[in-house]
Design a protein around this motif. Structure first.
Motif, PDB file in Angstrom:
ATOM      1  N   ASP A 107       0.857  -1.197   0.000  1.00  0.00           N
ATOM      2  CA  ASP A 107       0.000   0.000   0.000  1.00  0.00           C
ATOM      3  C   ASP A 107       0.885   1.236   0.000  1.00  0.00           C
ATOM      4  OD1 ASP A 107       0.917   0.168   2.637  1.00  0.00           O
ATOM      5  OD2 ASP A 107      -0.872  -0.740   3.464  1.00  0.00           O
ATOM      6  N   GLN A 150      -5.632  16.938  -4.115  1.00  0.00           N
ATOM      7  CA  GLN A 150      -6.507  16.473  -5.194  1.00  0.00           C
ATOM      8  C   GLN A 150      -5.710  16.166  -6.462  1.00  0.00           C
ATOM      9  OE1 GLN A 150      -9.695  15.634  -4.714  1.00  0.00           O
ATOM     10  NE2 GLN A 150      -9.289  14.688  -6.708  1.00  0.00           N
ATOM     11  N   LEU A 156      -3.545  13.066  -5.859  1.00  0.00           N
ATOM     12  CA  LEU A 156      -4.338  11.826  -5.811  1.00  0.00           C
ATOM     13  C   LEU A 156      -4.791  11.411  -7.200  1.00  0.00           C
ATOM     14  CD1 LEU A 156      -6.451  12.053  -2.554  1.00  0.00           C
ATOM     15  CD2 LEU A 156      -4.374  10.755  -3.027  1.00  0.00           C
ATOM     16  N   ASN A 157      -5.053  12.392  -8.032  1.00  0.00           N
ATOM     17  CA  ASN A 157      -5.400  12.037  -9.415  1.00  0.00           C
ATOM     18  C   ASN A 157      -4.250  11.276 -10.073  1.00  0.00           C
ATOM     19  OD1 ASN A 157      -7.867  13.232  -9.181  1.00  0.00           O
ATOM     20  ND2 ASN A 157      -7.286  15.142 -10.194  1.00  0.00           N
ATOM     21  N   SER A 205      -3.812   7.800  -8.288  1.00  0.00           N
ATOM     22  CA  SER A 205      -4.821   6.783  -8.596  1.00  0.00           C
ATOM     23  C   SER A 205      -4.715   6.263 -10.028  1.00  0.00           C
ATOM     24  CB  SER A 205      -6.241   7.237  -8.282  1.00  0.00           C
ATOM     25  OG  SER A 205      -6.341   8.584  -8.362  1.00  0.00           O
ATOM     26  N   ARG A 258      -4.500   1.146  -6.808  1.00  0.00           N
ATOM     27  CA  ARG A 258      -5.930   0.979  -6.525  1.00  0.00           C
ATOM     28  C   ARG A 258      -6.307   1.888  -5.364  1.00  0.00           C
ATOM     29  NH1 ARG A 258      -4.059  -4.080  -5.753  1.00  0.00           N
ATOM     30  NH2 ARG A 258      -4.720  -3.898  -3.576  1.00  0.00           N
ATOM     31  N   LYS A 259      -7.576   2.228  -5.309  1.00  0.00           N
ATOM     32  CA  LYS A 259      -8.037   3.125  -4.242  1.00  0.00           C
ATOM     33  C   LYS A 259      -7.752   2.538  -2.857  1.00  0.00           C
ATOM     34  CE  LYS A 259     -11.993   6.056  -3.521  1.00  0.00           C
ATOM     35  NZ  LYS A 259     -13.403   6.221  -3.625  1.00  0.00           N
ATOM     36  N   ASP A 260      -7.932   1.210  -2.734  1.00  0.00           N
ATOM     37  CA  ASP A 260      -7.749   0.597  -1.405  1.00  0.00           C
ATOM     38  C   ASP A 260      -6.272   0.460  -1.037  1.00  0.00           C
ATOM     39  OD1 ASP A 260      -7.412  -1.375  -3.404  1.00  0.00           O
ATOM     40  OD2 ASP A 260      -7.681  -2.946  -1.909  1.00  0.00           O
ATOM     41  N   GLN A 261      -5.374   0.843  -1.938  1.00  0.00           N
ATOM     42  CA  GLN A 261      -3.939   0.826  -1.593  1.00  0.00           C
ATOM     43  C   GLN A 261      -3.474   2.169  -1.023  1.00  0.00           C
ATOM     44  OE1 GLN A 261      -2.558  -0.514  -5.590  1.00  0.00           O
ATOM     45  NE2 GLN A 261      -1.131  -1.804  -4.460  1.00  0.00           N
ATOM     46  N   ILE A 262      -4.306   3.194  -1.122  1.00  0.00           N
ATOM     47  CA  ILE A 262      -3.858   4.548  -0.742  1.00  0.00           C
ATOM     48  C   ILE A 262      -4.454   4.934   0.608  1.00  0.00           C
ATOM     49  CG2 ILE A 262      -3.777   6.970  -1.441  1.00  0.00           C
ATOM     50  CD1 ILE A 262      -4.317   6.034  -4.331  1.00  0.00           C
TER      51      ILE A 262
END
Ligand code: SF4
Length: 343
Positions: free
Chosen positions: A262, A311, A314-315, A318, A322-326
Motif C-alpha cells: 500500500d 486532489q 491523488l489524481n 490513482s 488501486r483506491k484501497d492501496q492509498i
C-alpha cells in the motif's frame, strides 16, 4: 577515516548483553566510557544538538521497563484500531531538517537499548488481546543502523511470530542486505519514505538518493518482502508542484504498483511544541521558510493549500494504485501530541 561515533557511553548493566558485544566488535577504535545510567549522558542539560549531529556519541543501555506508546493521531494508522510504536533506538543517523526528533529529545547522540527482545516480548503480550499494528523503533531509521549493527537479530529471524502483529519498519535507507539475508514475513512491512530528488537535496541531507531508495524497495519486493511507499511528508509549496508528476512517474516506472502492499500520503506537519523547539535549535532549517501555520496543536499547511495539492496528487496516484492501496493522513488539528517519551 572518520570514526562514526566520537565516544561510546556504555551503561554498566548493558555490558554483558550479546548485542553490546556485537556492536562493540564493529567499533574497535572507538573509546568506551562506562556510565552508571545512560540518562547521565543523554539527558544532561545544555547539549548542542547541531554539534552532536556532526560527531555523535553512541550510548548503549538497557531499558528496565520497555515502554510501548500509543500511536499519535498525527501519524498514519493504516486503518488499524490498535496502533502502537516502540523506540528502542532513539535518534537517527540521518539529519532531515524537518525531523521531529530534534524537538523530542535533549540530545542528538545515538541511543540504543540493547534489549530489543524485551520490547518484542511486550508486543507479543499485547497482541494476545487482538490485532496490533506496531511501528518498530519509530524514533530512528532502523534499517540504516542495521547496516552497521545487527540490531534486529535479537528478535529472531521469524519475528513477529504472532500473526496478530503487523509491524512496520520505516526507512530512507538504500541498504539491501536485510532483504537478501532474511526470509520475508507477510506481517513485517518495509515502508520507504520517498520524495522528489530536489526536495531530498533540500530537506533530507545525507539520506540516500531517490533512485537508490527505489532500487532498495525493488530488491525488497524481488525477495518477497511486503513494501509500503510513504509519500510523507509532502511539501505543499506551489513552487514544488511541478516536481511531483515526474516523481510519481519515476516511482511507478521502477516499482510495479500491483506488487506493493500500500502507500501513505501526508503533508509536512509537526506538533506545535516540537516545532517550537526545532526552530530554537535549528533556526536556519530550510522548511521554516515555507508558509506553515499553526492550526490547533499542529503546525502545517493551510487546509486550502492541502486540499488543492492533494486532489492533484491523488489524481496522479490513482492512475497507478488501486483506491484501497492509498491511505491518506487526514488533516490533523487536534490531539497530535506524541506520548511523553522523556527517557
Ligand atoms: S530519516 Fe526520519 S528519523 Fe531519520 S532524520 Fe530523517 S525524518 Fe528523522
Amino acid at each position: 577515516m572518520k570514526r562514526p561515533y566520537r565516544t561510546i557511553y556504555l551503561e554498566k548493566q548493558a555490558k554483558e548483553r550479546p548485542l553490546t558485544s556485537r556492536i562493540l566488535e564493529r567499533l574497535p577504535d572507538c573509546p568506551v566510557v562506562v556510565v552508571e545510567n545512560y540518562k547521565q549522558v543523554f539527558n544532561r542539560p545544555g547539549q548542542n544538538q547541531r554539534l552532536q549531529k556532526q560527531s555523535p556519541a553512541l550510548i548503549l543501555a538497557v531499558h528496565p521497563d520497555p515502554p510501548i506508546y500509543p500511536g499519535p493521531a498525527i501519524c498514519q494508522n493504516f486503518g488499524q484500531t490498535r496502533f502502537v510504536y516502540t523506540s528502542f533506538v532513539q535518534n537517527c543517523p540521518f539529519d532531515c531538517s524537518y525531523c521531529f526528533l530534534q524537538g523530542l529529545y535533549p540530545s542528538s547522540d545515538q541511543l540504543i537499548f540493547v534489549n530489543p527482545e524485551d520490547w518484542a516480548h511486550r508486543l507479543a503480550q499485547m497482541a494476545e488481546d487482538g490485532p496490533l499494528y506496531a511501528a518498530l523503533s519509530h524514533d530512528s531509521d532502523l534499517l540504516a543502523l542495521q547496516a552497521r549493527f545487527p540490531l534486529l537479530d535479537p528478535l529472531g529471524d521469524d519475528w513477529p511470530q504472532s500473526p496478530s502483529i503487523q509491524a512496520e519498519i520505516r526507512t530512507k535507507s538504500s541498504w539491501t542486505g536485510y532483504y537478501t539475508q532474511h526470509q520475508p514475513r507477510q506481517n513485517l512491512i518495509f515502508a520507504f519514505s520517498l520524495a522528489p530528488q530536489p526536495l531530498i537535496d533540500l530537506y533530507e541531507p545525507v539520506t540516500p538518493t531517490l533512485r537508490s531508495r527505489l532500487l532498495a524497495a525493488r530488491t525488497a519486493l524481488d525477495h518477497g518482502h511486503p513494501v509500503r511507499l510513504c509519500f510523507d511528508p509532502v511539501f505543499a509549496d506551489p513552487a514544488y508542484d511541478h516536481l511531483y508528476e515526474t516523481f510519481f512517474a519515476e516511482v511507478f516506472q521502477t516499482l510495479d504498483p500491483t506488487r506493493l502492499h500500500d502507500a501513505s500520503y501526508g503533508f509536512l506537519r509537526l506538533p506545535r511544541t516540537l516545532y517550537r523547539r526545532i526552530i530554537q535549535r535549528r533556526p536556519n532549517a530550510p522548511f521554516l521558510a515555507e508558509s506553515l501555520q499553526l492550526s490547533g496543536e499542529t503546525v502545517g499547511y493551510t487546509a486550502v493549500r492541502q486540499a488543492e495539492i492533494r486532489q492533484r496528487h491523488l489524481n496522479w496516484l490513482s492512475s497507478y494504485l488501486r483506491k484501497d492501496q492509498i491511505f491518506l493522513v487526514e488533516d490533523t488539528e487536534a490531539s497530535c501530541q506524541f506520548a511523553d517519551q522523556t527517557p
